[in-house]
Design a protein around this motif. Structure first.
Motif, PDB file in Angstrom:
ATOM      1  N   GLY A 129       5.939  -6.217  -3.361  1.00 16.18           N
ATOM      2  CA  GLY A 129       5.573  -4.695  -3.231  1.00 16.18           C
ATOM      3  C   GLY A 129       5.309  -4.743  -1.844  1.00 16.18           C
ATOM      4  N   SER A 130       5.831  -4.044  -1.289  1.00 16.85           N
ATOM      5  CA  SER A 130       5.728  -3.150   0.059  1.00 16.85           C
ATOM      6  C   SER A 130       4.327  -3.334   1.084  1.00 16.85           C
ATOM      7  CB  SER A 130       6.785  -2.448   0.827  1.00 16.85           C
ATOM      8  OG  SER A 130       7.193  -2.110   1.949  1.00 16.85           O
ATOM      9  N   ILE A 131       3.892  -3.363   2.476  1.00 15.78           N
ATOM     10  CA  ILE A 131       3.234  -3.303   3.652  1.00 15.78           C
ATOM     11  C   ILE A 131       3.882  -1.943   3.697  1.00 15.78           C
ATOM     12  CG2 ILE A 131       1.784  -5.078   3.042  1.00 15.78           C
ATOM     13  CD1 ILE A 131       3.287  -6.034   5.972  1.00 15.78           C
ATOM     14  N   ASP A 132       4.859  -1.312   3.671  1.00 10.98           N
ATOM     15  CA  ASP A 132       4.876   0.056   4.416  1.00 10.98           C
ATOM     16  C   ASP A 132       4.649   0.997   4.086  1.00 10.98           C
ATOM     17  OD1 ASP A 132       6.230   2.002   5.335  1.00 10.98           O
ATOM     18  OD2 ASP A 132       8.610   0.579   5.030  1.00 10.98           O
ATOM     19  N   PRO A 133       3.603   1.428   5.626  1.00  4.63           N
ATOM     20  CA  PRO A 133       2.880   2.866   4.834  1.00  4.63           C
ATOM     21  C   PRO A 133       3.568   3.672   4.303  1.00  4.63           C
ATOM     22  CG  PRO A 133       2.684   2.628   7.260  1.00  4.63           C
ATOM     23  CD  PRO A 133       3.648   0.871   6.652  1.00  4.63           C
ATOM     24  N   GLU A 134       4.992   3.709   4.458  1.00  7.72           N
ATOM     25  CA  GLU A 134       6.160   5.093   3.902  1.00  7.72           C
ATOM     26  C   GLU A 134       6.278   4.754   2.787  1.00  7.72           C
ATOM     27  OE1 GLU A 134       9.197   5.917   6.102  1.00  7.72           O
ATOM     28  OE2 GLU A 134       8.473   6.122   8.124  1.00  7.72           O
ATOM     29  N   ILE A 135       5.634   3.038   1.342  1.00  2.00           N
ATOM     30  CA  ILE A 135       5.916   3.113   0.465  1.00  2.00           C
ATOM     31  C   ILE A 135       4.775   3.193  -0.597  1.00  2.00           C
ATOM     32  CG2 ILE A 135       6.839   2.000  -1.112  1.00  2.00           C
ATOM     33  CD1 ILE A 135       9.022   1.770   0.318  1.00  2.00           C
ATOM     34  N   LYS A 136       4.857   4.660  -1.046  1.00  2.87           N
ATOM     35  CA  LYS A 136       3.333   5.464  -1.553  1.00  2.87           C
ATOM     36  C   LYS A 136       3.875   4.998  -3.295  1.00  2.87           C
ATOM     37  CE  LYS A 136       1.435   8.669   2.469  1.00  2.87           C
ATOM     38  NZ  LYS A 136       2.656   8.196   3.447  1.00  2.87           N
ATOM     39  N   ALA A 137       4.517   4.918  -3.351  1.00  3.27           N
ATOM     40  CA  ALA A 137       4.998   5.025  -4.998  1.00  3.27           C
ATOM     41  C   ALA A 137       6.246   4.278  -5.259  1.00  3.27           C
ATOM     42  CB  ALA A 137       5.240   6.757  -5.775  1.00  3.27           C
ATOM     43  N   PRO A 138       6.539   3.660  -6.159  1.00  2.47           N
ATOM     44  CA  PRO A 138       7.717   2.875  -6.418  1.00  2.47           C
ATOM     45  C   PRO A 138       9.000   3.199  -6.173  1.00  2.47           C
ATOM     46  CG  PRO A 138       5.782   2.628  -8.531  1.00  2.47           C
ATOM     47  CD  PRO A 138       5.566   3.693  -7.551  1.00  2.47           C
ATOM     48  N   VAL A 139      10.220   2.574  -5.278  1.00  2.71           N
ATOM     49  CA  VAL A 139      10.881   3.523  -4.840  1.00  2.71           C
ATOM     50  C   VAL A 139      12.067   2.650  -5.041  1.00  2.71           C
ATOM     51  CG1 VAL A 139      12.854   4.150  -3.117  1.00  2.71           C
ATOM     52  CG2 VAL A 139      10.114   4.219  -3.105  1.00  2.71           C
ATOM     53  N   LEU A 151      10.814  -0.948  -4.463  1.00  6.96           N
ATOM     54  CA  LEU A 151      10.134  -1.917  -3.694  1.00  6.96           C
ATOM     55  C   LEU A 151       9.291  -0.718  -4.505  1.00  6.96           C
ATOM     56  CD1 LEU A 151      11.743  -0.638  -0.393  1.00  6.96           C
ATOM     57  CD2 LEU A 151      11.602  -3.070  -1.844  1.00  6.96           C
ATOM     58  N   GLU A 152       7.871  -1.522  -4.463  1.00  2.00           N
ATOM     59  CA  GLU A 152       6.428  -0.911  -4.543  1.00  2.00           C
ATOM     60  C   GLU A 152       5.029  -1.099  -3.886  1.00  2.00           C
ATOM     61  OE1 GLU A 152       5.431  -1.836  -9.104  1.00  2.00           O
ATOM     62  OE2 GLU A 152       7.156  -2.697  -9.225  1.00  2.00           O
ATOM     63  N   PRO A 153       4.389  -0.130  -3.764  1.00  2.00           N
ATOM     64  CA  PRO A 153       3.324  -0.136  -2.486  1.00  2.00           C
ATOM     65  C   PRO A 153       2.402  -1.146  -3.181  1.00  2.00           C
ATOM     66  CG  PRO A 153       3.296   2.169  -4.602  1.00  2.00           C
ATOM     67  CD  PRO A 153       4.089   1.116  -4.484  1.00  2.00           C
ATOM     68  N   ILE A 154       1.646  -2.090  -2.422  1.00  2.00           N
ATOM     69  CA  ILE A 154       0.533  -2.939  -2.994  1.00  2.00           C
ATOM     70  C   ILE A 154      -0.560  -2.840  -2.999  1.00  2.00           C
ATOM     71  CG2 ILE A 154       0.087  -3.466  -0.083  1.00  2.00           C
ATOM     72  CD1 ILE A 154       1.515  -6.504  -0.670  1.00  2.00           C
ATOM     73  N   VAL A 155      -1.158  -3.212  -3.473  1.00  7.97           N
ATOM     74  CA  VAL A 155      -2.835  -2.786  -3.552  1.00  7.97           C
ATOM     75  C   VAL A 155      -3.468  -4.454  -3.337  1.00  7.97           C
ATOM     76  CG1 VAL A 155      -4.093  -2.036  -5.451  1.00  7.97           C
ATOM     77  CG2 VAL A 155      -1.847  -1.183  -6.320  1.00  7.97           C
ATOM     78  N   ARG A 156      -4.306  -3.804  -3.096  1.00  4.57           N
ATOM     79  CA  ARG A 156      -5.879  -4.838  -2.304  1.00  4.57           C
ATOM     80  C   ARG A 156      -7.116  -4.710  -3.036  1.00  4.57           C
ATOM     81  NH1 ARG A 156      -6.815  -8.621   1.908  1.00  4.57           N
ATOM     82  NH2 ARG A 156      -8.705  -9.262   0.510  1.00  4.57           N
ATOM     83  N   THR A 157      -7.389  -5.356  -3.164  1.00  8.72           N
ATOM     84  CA  THR A 157      -8.787  -4.930  -3.796  1.00  8.72           C
ATOM     85  C   THR A 157      -9.642  -6.019  -3.158  1.00  8.72           C
ATOM     86  OG1 THR A 157      -8.608  -7.052  -5.853  1.00  8.72           O
ATOM     87  CG2 THR A 157      -7.969  -4.804  -6.584  1.00  8.72           C
ATOM     88  N   LYS A 158     -10.990  -5.958  -3.402  1.00 10.10           N
ATOM     89  CA  LYS A 158     -12.014  -6.420  -2.696  1.00 10.10           C
ATOM     90  C   LYS A 158     -10.740  -8.012  -2.296  1.00 10.10           C
ATOM     91  CE  LYS A 158     -16.609  -7.099  -1.083  1.00 10.10           C
ATOM     92  NZ  LYS A 158     -16.397  -8.081  -0.377  1.00 10.10           N
ATOM     93  N   ARG A 159     -11.023  -8.963  -3.465  1.00  6.91           N
ATOM     94  CA  ARG A 159     -10.482 -10.385  -3.447  1.00  6.91           C
ATOM     95  C   ARG A 159      -8.765 -10.441  -3.617  1.00  6.91           C
ATOM     96  NH1 ARG A 159     -15.139 -12.987  -4.478  1.00  6.91           N
ATOM     97  NH2 ARG A 159     -14.478 -14.451  -5.723  1.00  6.91           N
ATOM     98  N   LEU A 163      -0.108  -5.048  -7.665  1.00  7.36           N
ATOM     99  CA  LEU A 163       0.983  -5.142  -7.375  1.00  7.36           C
ATOM    100  C   LEU A 163      -0.065  -3.471  -8.779  1.00  7.36           C
ATOM    101  CD1 LEU A 163       4.653  -5.320  -7.633  1.00  7.36           C
ATOM    102  CD2 LEU A 163       2.340  -4.385  -5.491  1.00  7.36           C
ATOM    103  N   LYS A 164      -0.309  -2.427  -9.288  1.00 11.91           N
ATOM    104  CA  LYS A 164      -0.661  -1.776 -10.131  1.00 11.91           C
ATOM    105  C   LYS A 164      -0.508  -2.637 -11.150  1.00 11.91           C
ATOM    106  CE  LYS A 164      -1.259   3.268 -12.513  1.00 11.91           C
ATOM    107  NZ  LYS A 164      -0.578   2.758 -13.696  1.00 11.91           N
ATOM    108  N   ASP A 165      -1.006  -3.212 -12.077  1.00  8.28           N
ATOM    109  CA  ASP A 165      -1.067  -4.144 -13.618  1.00  8.28           C
ATOM    110  C   ASP A 165      -0.024  -4.810 -13.183  1.00  8.28           C
ATOM    111  OD1 ASP A 165      -1.836  -1.968 -14.671  1.00  8.28           O
ATOM    112  OD2 ASP A 165       0.072  -0.593 -15.067  1.00  8.28           O
ATOM    113  N   PHE A 166      -0.068  -5.649 -12.100  1.00 11.08           N
ATOM    114  CA  PHE A 166       0.632  -7.052 -11.594  1.00 11.08           C
ATOM    115  C   PHE A 166      -0.299  -8.017 -10.826  1.00 11.08           C
ATOM    116  CE2 PHE A 166       3.976  -9.333  -9.510  1.00 11.08           C
ATOM    117  CZ  PHE A 166       4.274  -9.918 -10.340  1.00 11.08           C
ATOM    118  N   ASP A 167      -0.425  -9.083 -11.300  1.00  9.11           N
ATOM    119  CA  ASP A 167      -1.971  -9.931 -10.450  1.00  9.11           C
ATOM    120  C   ASP A 167      -0.729 -10.995 -10.110  1.00  9.11           C
ATOM    121  OD1 ASP A 167      -4.320 -10.371  -9.655  1.00  9.11           O
ATOM    122  OD2 ASP A 167      -5.138 -11.921 -11.303  1.00  9.11           O
TER     123      ASP A 167
END
Lengths: 430, 430
Positions: A129-139, A151-159, A163-167
């Motif tokens: 999971g990349s924190i690179d702002p240029e990674i907006k979709a899986p590459v 490389l997939e874009p990282i997903v942050r929820t409150k807590r 990744l999408k569907d990956f906890d």
């Protein structure tokens, strides 16, 4: 114990090395007891220089890249160590998220593939999971040799972070956060984020590490009955240096001079006929930027504008203000005439392998972590070369790599002390 | 994870193997959780047979010899595992005492040298204390290859076991005590004696082990969604058999027949065109003695006097009375046309290596642990052969040895269940 690897240095084993080899059971027991009291960093690589007369770590990396430079034979050791690390942290874990550096360098991406492989074999579903702002979709990127990395874009929820569907249960940072800690990584309390954020270069200081290493080397030296200087690079520091404005240059000159004098005294004590030198480094720096070798304090006043500019910025454009002045340790290792320094890789408390960083255009007193460097993997030693109790003299040759593994682990232990001392959540019992 | 070793069987990976390979993270997690609840035996070797359609352990050894048959590349893994084992048991340990078999076989003594080397590298002073009454003073024996081993007479005080001037924290048995537990090993409460005495063949029963293995294979099969028979050899037992007096032969005939019928049914279910066979073994036996292959229950009545005599005594002259009748598992592995079976070595919870037991004069349905057998070390697989996520198809070949490591660990887990169930000092919470 460390894997027995063939080292480039084939000269005779010196007194220090012999002492270390002879004391193997005592050394291993000493580490065993230390790890009962202290938690090893999740993973560590340590650059080591062997001057023949002394042997010391010069850099301790808590977000090691370069796992791809280890030979395939070292993989089972890395996996076994990863299993040990995971068992302690989150045994019920199914998923591991790796956060990489924001780079598309194929060398770095090959390192990610190797890390993914290690943790997959240790029994985890691993995604990146990349924190690179240029990674907006899986590459998905094809790498030389036929492997691929996604490389997939990282997903942050409150807590939570995922990744999408990956906890994931555990998040492994492979990014030293030289540019600062991004908000997306803060306030993670439900998942394990390793190494902790205060291990990143946005918080860490080389001088704190070497202060801890000094303590470790004194205790180890006492146990072994050796002068800790033989394994410890002396250092001083300056807190306010601005290379662009040439501010703080007197502090630097004074401290370089004082350190050179101390080193000269030690060289005299041991009858060493080398010219002492020191290395000036950004205290929060990494990746070989913001580093210079100084042989005479007068060089500071005469620093060229170009050299001053190079020193003024370390990795990720961070301005250098605090600097560490460290005793330079020559490297006596050569691979095909090129200067080389061993790099030791550890996972949890275990040494899993190493390689040589080689630089054909650098001198024995220069930093090798620079453009133009390459990597020479270390092979496992032949069985007949292993030190072995009860062997007839001559039937067993000493193994220099064991010693590198000891020094690497001492630096790792120092990092453990350092992280304990700088832990913002540590409970204070005063 | 297990070391990736090249296996002899190069045929296509079958459905079971593919299922195991695809489920690696789930399998590793399953083991991780099992080891949170159960303690692995100190060290274990497991004989495995791969019939192509099924794969099963046929013998689980809790005092493994043969460490000398592992390749040098496996040594670091063994040492790292030994470190993990020692850390858990006695981290402050300085000294380890190994109690060997009472034999001067140079093969066995080479095994002792290797064990000594492993634990020395793990950070212990290792000496060998024999319980052989013929060892009255230290004896140093030269071995082929230039190594040496020193056997010393064991010294028992009221409370402790050791050597002259050598007081160990942990005592490692490498003697399966087939001949019974000598008094000198009893009532040791201040030191760790490992494996515990109830793991010895004077107490252990194969039937108890395979009962535990049945439970383990059912749970594992459920997790993986496979018929546990695919990894489990069916068995029956007879409690009172005297081959010399030909007593208990009806029990044997009936049970052999019943087991052959069950196996035949399973073969039919899976469309297997092989002739089923069973193996009759001493329930307390080891080292391949007191074993016979039976293809038809009528063979029992027609047993020759010579065959009956061979069955009547197992290792160390113990009379056979209880026998286990186990489903025979063919071995499909060959090395240079000789029948071979893989043997997997484990230390603590980790697979550290393996080799093939090869016997040129035995059939695919016969026991290979017999005079004339030899050992073929397994090499580490090339990196390109490792299974790897994200690799293009064809760039990575599956690794059959992973599966052997899984089966080996299932048998080790069964031994852990077995030792818990038979522990005379276990607290009972009824």
């Amino acid at each position: 114990m460390v894997p027995h690897l063939v080292t480039a240095l084939t000269g005779p084993i010196n007194e220090l090395e012999q002492r270390v080899l002879d004391s193997m059971p005592a050394i291993e027991r000493w580490f065993r007891l230390e790890w009962m009291e202290h938690t090893p960093p999740f993973y560590t690589s340590v650059d080591i220089r062997n001057a023949g007369f002394k042997l010391a770590p010069v850099d301790t990396n808590l977000y090691p890249g370069g796992w791809n430079n280890l030979t395939p034979e070292m993989l089972p050791l890395a996996v076994q160590s990863a299993m040990a690390a995971i068992e302690k942290i989150c045994p019920e874990a199914k998923n591991l998220l790796v956060i990489p550096e924001n780079t598309r360098s194929t060398f770095y991406l090959a390192n990610l593939v190797q890390l993914q492989r290690i943790f997959h074999m240790a029994g985890l579903n691993v995604r990146i999971g990349s924190i690179d702002p240029e990674i907006k979709a899986p590459v998905t990127i094809d790498l030389p040799g036929g492997s691929q990395v996604t490389l997939e874009p990282i997903v942050r929820t409150k807590r939570r972070l995922g990744l999408k569907d990956f906890d994931p249960c555990t998040i492994l940072l492979n990014n030293d956060l030289s540019a600062g800690i991004p908000g997306i990584l803060e306030e993670i309390h439900e998942q394990y984020l390793l190494p902790p954020l205060h291990a990143s270069w946005s918080v860490r200081r080389k001088s704190k590490h070497f202060k801890s290493y000094e303590e470790v080397s004194k205790r180890f030296g006492k146990m072994l009955g050796i002068d800790p200087w033989l394994i410890h690079p002396l250092f001083n520091m300056c807190g306010e240096v601005d290379f662009t404005a040439r501010a703080g240059m007197e502090c630097l000159t004074t401290n370089v001079d004082a350190l050179l004098t101390r080193v000269r005294k030690k060289y005299k004590e041991y009858g060493i006929n080398e010219k002492p030198f020191v290395v000036v480094k950004a205290d929060n720096g990494t990746s070989g930027m913001g580093i210079m070798t100084v042989r005479d304090a007068r060089e500071i006043a005469g620093l060229s504008d170009a050299a001053a500019r190079r020193m003024a910025e370390s990795k990720a454009g961070q301005p250098v203000s605090e600097v560490i002045i460290q005793e330079g340790v020559l490297t006596n290792e050569r691979i095909n005439d090129a200067v080389a320094e061993p790099v030791v890789y550890m996972m949890d408390r275990y040494v899993v392998g190493g390689f040589y960083r080689v630089h054909a255009e650098r001198g024995i007193d220069e930093n090798l972590n620079a453009p133009g460097s390459s990597f020479a993997p270390l092979a496992f030693a032949e069985s007949t070369r292993l030190p072995q109790p009860g062997m007839k003299p001559g039937a067993s040759a000493p193994n220099r790599f064991y010693m590198y593994g000891v020094i690497g682990r001492l630096a790792m232990l120092a990092a453990s002390y350092e992280l304990e001392a700088t832990d913002p959540e540590a409970e204070v019992y005063d």
